[in-house]
Design a protein around this motif. Sequence first.
Motif, PDB file in Angstrom:
ATOM      1  N   ASP A   1       0.396  -1.392   0.073  1.00 24.66           N
ATOM      2  CA  ASP A   1      -0.035   0.067   0.326  1.00 24.66           C
ATOM      3  C   ASP A   1       0.918   1.181  -0.043  1.00 24.66           C
ATOM      4  O   ASP A   1       0.569   2.632  -0.875  1.00 24.66           O
ATOM      5  N   ARG A   2       1.645   0.635   0.464  1.00 28.83           N
ATOM      6  CA  ARG A   2       2.678   2.399   1.148  1.00 28.83           C
ATOM      7  C   ARG A   2       3.024   2.826  -0.451  1.00 28.83           C
ATOM      8  O   ARG A   2       4.195   4.093  -0.883  1.00 28.83           O
ATOM      9  N   VAL A   3       3.813   1.344  -1.843  1.00 25.30           N
ATOM     10  CA  VAL A   3       4.609   1.780  -2.765  1.00 25.30           C
ATOM     11  C   VAL A   3       3.358   2.095  -3.398  1.00 25.30           C
ATOM     12  O   VAL A   3       3.653   3.495  -4.475  1.00 25.30           O
TER      13      VAL A   3
ATOM     14  N   ALA B   1       2.501   6.234  -2.954  1.00 29.77           N
ATOM     15  CA  ALA B   1       3.535   6.864  -3.519  1.00 29.77           C
ATOM     16  C   ALA B   1       3.904   7.056  -4.683  1.00 29.77           C
ATOM     17  O   ALA B   1       3.999   8.347  -5.222  1.00 29.77           O
ATOM     18  N   ASP B   2       3.491   5.856  -6.009  1.00 26.38           N
ATOM     19  CA  ASP B   2       3.597   6.388  -6.909  1.00 26.38           C
ATOM     20  C   ASP B   2       2.275   7.013  -7.658  1.00 26.38           C
ATOM     21  O   ASP B   2       2.587   7.368  -8.553  1.00 26.38           O
ATOM     22  N   PHE B   3       1.294   6.960  -7.112  1.00 28.88           N
ATOM     23  CA  PHE B   3      -0.063   7.525  -7.542  1.00 28.88           C
ATOM     24  C   PHE B   3       0.883   8.864  -7.165  1.00 28.88           C
ATOM     25  O   PHE B   3       0.120   9.636  -7.640  1.00 28.88           O
ATOM     26  N   VAL B   4       1.066   9.776  -6.367  1.00 30.03           N
ATOM     27  CA  VAL B   4       1.335  10.803  -5.304  1.00 30.03           C
ATOM     28  C   VAL B   4       2.624  11.074  -6.793  1.00 30.03           C
ATOM     29  O   VAL B   4       2.085  12.374  -7.423  1.00 30.03           O
TER      30      VAL B   4
ATOM     31  N   LEU C   1       7.999   3.186  -9.269  1.00 33.74           N
ATOM     32  CA  LEU C   1       8.052   2.234  -8.431  1.00 33.74           C
ATOM     33  C   LEU C   1       6.797   1.732  -8.592  1.00 33.74           C
ATOM     34  O   LEU C   1       6.613   1.014  -7.163  1.00 33.74           O
ATOM     35  N   PHE C   2       5.340   2.361  -9.398  1.00 31.27           N
ATOM     36  CA  PHE C   2       5.044   0.620  -9.875  1.00 31.27           C
ATOM     37  C   PHE C   2       5.479  -0.403 -10.316  1.00 31.27           C
ATOM     38  O   PHE C   2       5.263  -1.707 -10.068  1.00 31.27           O
ATOM     39  N   LEU C   3       6.851  -0.429 -10.955  1.00 25.55           N
ATOM     40  CA  LEU C   3       7.181  -1.457 -11.091  1.00 25.55           C
ATOM     41  C   LEU C   3       8.047  -1.917  -9.900  1.00 25.55           C
ATOM     42  O   LEU C   3       7.578  -3.767 -10.418  1.00 25.55           O
ATOM     43  N   LEU C   4       9.053  -1.815  -8.924  1.00 32.43           N
ATOM     44  CA  LEU C   4       8.657  -1.811  -8.229  1.00 32.43           C
ATOM     45  C   LEU C   4       7.942  -3.671  -7.819  1.00 32.43           C
ATOM     46  O   LEU C   4       7.953  -4.287  -6.689  1.00 32.43           O
ATOM     47  N   ASN C   5       7.197  -2.040  -7.126  1.00 34.09           N
ATOM     48  CA  ASN C   5       5.421  -3.015  -6.421  1.00 34.09           C
ATOM     49  C   ASN C   5       4.694  -4.146  -7.452  1.00 34.09           C
ATOM     50  O   ASN C   5       4.619  -5.508  -6.659  1.00 34.09           O
TER      51      ASN C   5
END
Length: 467
Positions: free
Chosen positions: A372-374, A377-380, A421-425
């Motif tokens: 959820d945190r990632v 962060a990618d949304f922001v 960040l999205f790719l990381l998630n």
Amino acid sequence: MSAIPGSIDADRGPPMTIPLRHFLVGTGLLLAGAFAGAVHSFDATVVPGNLGLAHVHLLLVGWVAVTIMGAMTQFVPVWSGVAIHSRRLASAQLWLVVVGLLAFAAALLVGAYRWLPLGGFVMLAGFWTFVYNVGRTLRSARPWDVTERHFAIALGFFVLLTGLGVVLAAGLTRPILADTPVSHGSVRMSHATLALYGAVLTTVYGALYQLATMFTQSSLHGIDLPLRRLESVGHPVGVLALAGGRLFDVAPLARVGAVLVVASALGMSVILVRRLLEAQVPWTPMLSRYAVLATAMGGWAIWTGPAWLRDPLDPATLFGAPGAASLLILGVIGFIVLGTLYHVVPFIVWVHRYSDRLGLEPVPMIDDLYDDRVARADFVCFVVGVGLLVASDAFELSGASGALGTVSTIGGLSVTIGAALFLLNVVLVLRRHSPHSVPGLLFGRFSSEEPGSEPSPSQPGVDSPPR
């Protein structure tokens, strides 16, 4: 396909490695495209060739189109209750498109335009493989509902746009259009129109009729129904009219098409807003991104309408109103892709890893698979980055000096960080929960034990569940 399907047969889809491979590669190309955009806004002369055109193709072909290919290959069989026509073709289509795109982008970056037709032909082979495979699958699913009709129309747009794309690539080094009633510029406008509003938005609209109802646990009613009828007919007719008018420089025809495309976008944004307001489920990263999508879609339509009415043939209006490119590509198309993948990727992994354990032992929920945190962060990062890019486009700040000139660069970097960040998630979901490793998903072969890996029935539709 019902609005909220009561029985989804995941075994009808291809092995999980095939769609997840598309999504991983597509997200990696998003990262490359976002980085190229940031570099282009900072210094367009950093490479000898056309960095801007490479940036657009990495985003639209590498990210959006590859993701659409993976999503259709997975969910047409699942939603329609028929087996995918060929799993080998489903795997081959990805690498044909990616190899062709990388060759095409490399030729653009170094200015070696004579190699562009080669990359274009390889991409065409990949896209036509995809069209044939999914088209044969859809043929087994008839009669079609609204989503399946949209997907079939989108496949037709893929055929048209890739054919024009090869003509464009060849025309950069040879005067093949010299004795024809069309120019290179008009073919380029028509090609982009068929790509953005034909292949991509038609697919998006078709998917939203299912996803927006399924994941808000709501149904279309009231004004939604006439708006759906308007869009279902008006959008594809409008795209053909707009593309044809731009191809042959017929302004009245293009203007009629422009009105239909804009009206359909407005109608679709109203439908989506109503679904979100009536949502019966807790808010998720998917719905947060759909909220941005609905706002961006309505804003783009309102902004674009007057510009297209004045002159739909102006090259500056290719992406809508002058300055609306980032709003359309990242605000509309980007957030539908990101929002959908935030459910689709965990869903595919959950089905193959946990569905057979349900009721026998504690298993996580689908939305518990990602961090959820990632996701926040990618949304922001994406919202801030897209907002800065739209502001930069709207106020023509890209060419300014000093602090104003850095707005688009900061926006591009913010989008790049969001993509990373999205790719990381996504990678974390696969690493923690997938039965396959990430390298195995990218380069491995599916096994006969994997659900969906059995050979397709010789007669399409045999033993299919009731529609």
